[in-house]
Design a protein around this motif. Structure first.
Motif, PDB file in Angstrom:
ATOM      1  N   VAL A 173       0.838  -1.200   0.000  1.00 51.59           N
ATOM      2  CA  VAL A 173       0.000   0.000   0.000  1.00 51.59           C
ATOM      3  C   VAL A 173       0.872   1.250   0.000  1.00 51.59           C
ATOM      4  CG1 VAL A 173      -1.671   1.347   1.357  1.00 51.59           C
ATOM      5  CG2 VAL A 173      -1.987  -1.131   1.058  1.00 51.59           C
ATOM      6  N   ASP A 174       1.872   1.293   0.881  1.00 53.84           N
ATOM      7  CA  ASP A 174       2.736   2.481   0.986  1.00 53.84           C
ATOM      8  C   ASP A 174       3.465   2.793  -0.312  1.00 53.84           C
ATOM      9  OD1 ASP A 174       1.932   2.715   3.610  1.00 53.84           O
ATOM     10  OD2 ASP A 174       3.817   1.966   4.470  1.00 53.84           O
ATOM     11  N   GLU A 175       3.842   1.759  -1.056  1.00 51.09           N
ATOM     12  CA  GLU A 175       4.602   1.962  -2.297  1.00 51.09           C
ATOM     13  C   GLU A 175       3.696   2.071  -3.527  1.00 51.09           C
ATOM     14  OE1 GLU A 175       7.597   2.807  -2.394  1.00 51.09           O
ATOM     15  OE2 GLU A 175       8.459   2.104  -0.515  1.00 51.09           O
ATOM     16  N   GLY A 176       2.370   2.041  -3.325  1.00 55.93           N
ATOM     17  CA  GLY A 176       1.440   2.280  -4.422  1.00 55.93           C
ATOM     18  C   GLY A 176       1.112   1.075  -5.293  1.00 55.93           C
ATOM     19  N   PHE A 177       1.488  -0.125  -4.857  1.00 57.12           N
ATOM     20  CA  PHE A 177       1.135  -1.320  -5.620  1.00 57.12           C
ATOM     21  C   PHE A 177      -0.320  -1.720  -5.376  1.00 57.12           C
ATOM     22  CE2 PHE A 177       5.753  -1.599  -5.344  1.00 57.12           C
ATOM     23  CZ  PHE A 177       6.089  -1.915  -6.642  1.00 57.12           C
ATOM     24  N   LEU A 178      -0.798  -1.460  -4.158  1.00 55.63           N
ATOM     25  CA  LEU A 178      -2.196  -1.705  -3.811  1.00 55.63           C
ATOM     26  C   LEU A 178      -2.794  -0.427  -3.250  1.00 55.63           C
ATOM     27  CD1 LEU A 178      -2.118  -5.130  -1.858  1.00 55.63           C
ATOM     28  CD2 LEU A 178      -2.689  -4.770  -4.261  1.00 55.63           C
ATOM     29  N   GLU A 179      -4.099  -0.246  -3.471  1.00 53.82           N
ATOM     30  CA  GLU A 179      -4.863   0.828  -2.838  1.00 53.82           C
ATOM     31  C   GLU A 179      -5.788   0.176  -1.824  1.00 53.82           C
ATOM     32  OE1 GLU A 179      -4.976   4.243  -3.268  1.00 53.82           O
ATOM     33  OE2 GLU A 179      -3.241   4.117  -4.608  1.00 53.82           O
ATOM     34  N   ARG A 180      -6.176   0.978  -0.810  1.00 54.70           N
ATOM     35  CA  ARG A 180      -6.999   0.433   0.263  1.00 54.70           C
ATOM     36  C   ARG A 180      -8.090   1.436   0.629  1.00 54.70           C
ATOM     37  NH1 ARG A 180      -6.968   0.873   6.042  1.00 54.70           N
ATOM     38  NH2 ARG A 180      -7.742  -1.042   6.952  1.00 54.70           N
ATOM     39  N   ARG A 181      -9.306   0.906   0.844  1.00 50.67           N
ATOM     40  CA  ARG A 181     -10.397   1.722   1.367  1.00 50.67           C
ATOM     41  C   ARG A 181     -11.379   0.800   2.082  1.00 50.67           C
ATOM     42  NH1 ARG A 181     -13.028   4.120  -3.022  1.00 50.67           N
ATOM     43  NH2 ARG A 181     -11.251   5.500  -3.223  1.00 50.67           N
TER      44      ARG A 181
END
Length: 184
Positions: A162-170
């Motif tokens: 998530v931090d490196e932008g490979f996954l998004e979270r909501r």
């Protein structure tokens, strides 16, 4: 005089794991490694009764990890274990889509560690991101499961992704947002 092992001495690694996965056989091998050489000594050192020790030894002899027979004694073929370990260590996947950095950190489908160097960590994260199908939304438990199959610290991997932008979270749901994509 000990004979240097050759590649022919190596056993199939899956065979060795299968042999040692059974507790009685593992105990018999441990007893042999500690110096037991007769059926009685193996039974005593392993805590097995004689019939169980005999069954374990018979199987180990039949598969080539132990040599010997009742009355003549038994010997663990440690040179075969060593040759198997060496041969297994040389086998690395040569998948062209996997970088040399990833090959250094992924062994047998498992991540051996999370790289401390960011550039290397990004390559490993890119490799892991490919496990997530573009356009699909994953609940957190599925993300944990997918990452847990490659490393015990799935929470750290999830955070890095998530931090490196490979996954998004909501709201507890994740989807792939970056990384390398295969184009057909």
């Amino acid at each position: 005089m000990a004979v240097a092992p050759t590649p022919d001495d190596a056993l199939d690694p899956a065979l060795v794991v299968g042999l040692l996965a059974e507790p009685d056989r593992l105990r018999a091998v441990a007893a042999l490694a500690l110096g037991a050489s007769s059926l009685g000594e193996v039974a005593e050192a392993s805590g097995l009764d004689r019939p169980a020790a005999m069954r374990a030894l018979d199987r180990l002899v039949a598969r080539g990890l132990v040599e010997g027979a009742p009355g003549t004694g038994y010997r663990l073929r440690s040179e075969r274990l060593a040759a198997t370990a060496r041969a297994t260590g040389r086998v690395r996947p040569q998948d062209a889509s996997v970088s040399p950095v990833v090959r250094n950190f992924v062994v047998g489908g498992r991540l051996t560690g999370i790289p401390a160097v960011r550039s290397k960590r990004l390559e490993v994260l890119d490799y892991l991101a490919r496990r997530f199908e573009p356009g699909r939304v994953y609940p957190e438990r599925d993300v944990n499961y997918l990452l847990g199959t490659v490393h015990d610290d799935y929470a750290a991997l999830r955070r890095y992704l998530v931090d490196e932008g490979f996954l998004e979270r909501r709201d507890g749901f994740y989807w792939r947002a970056g990384g390398t994509f295969e184009v057909d």
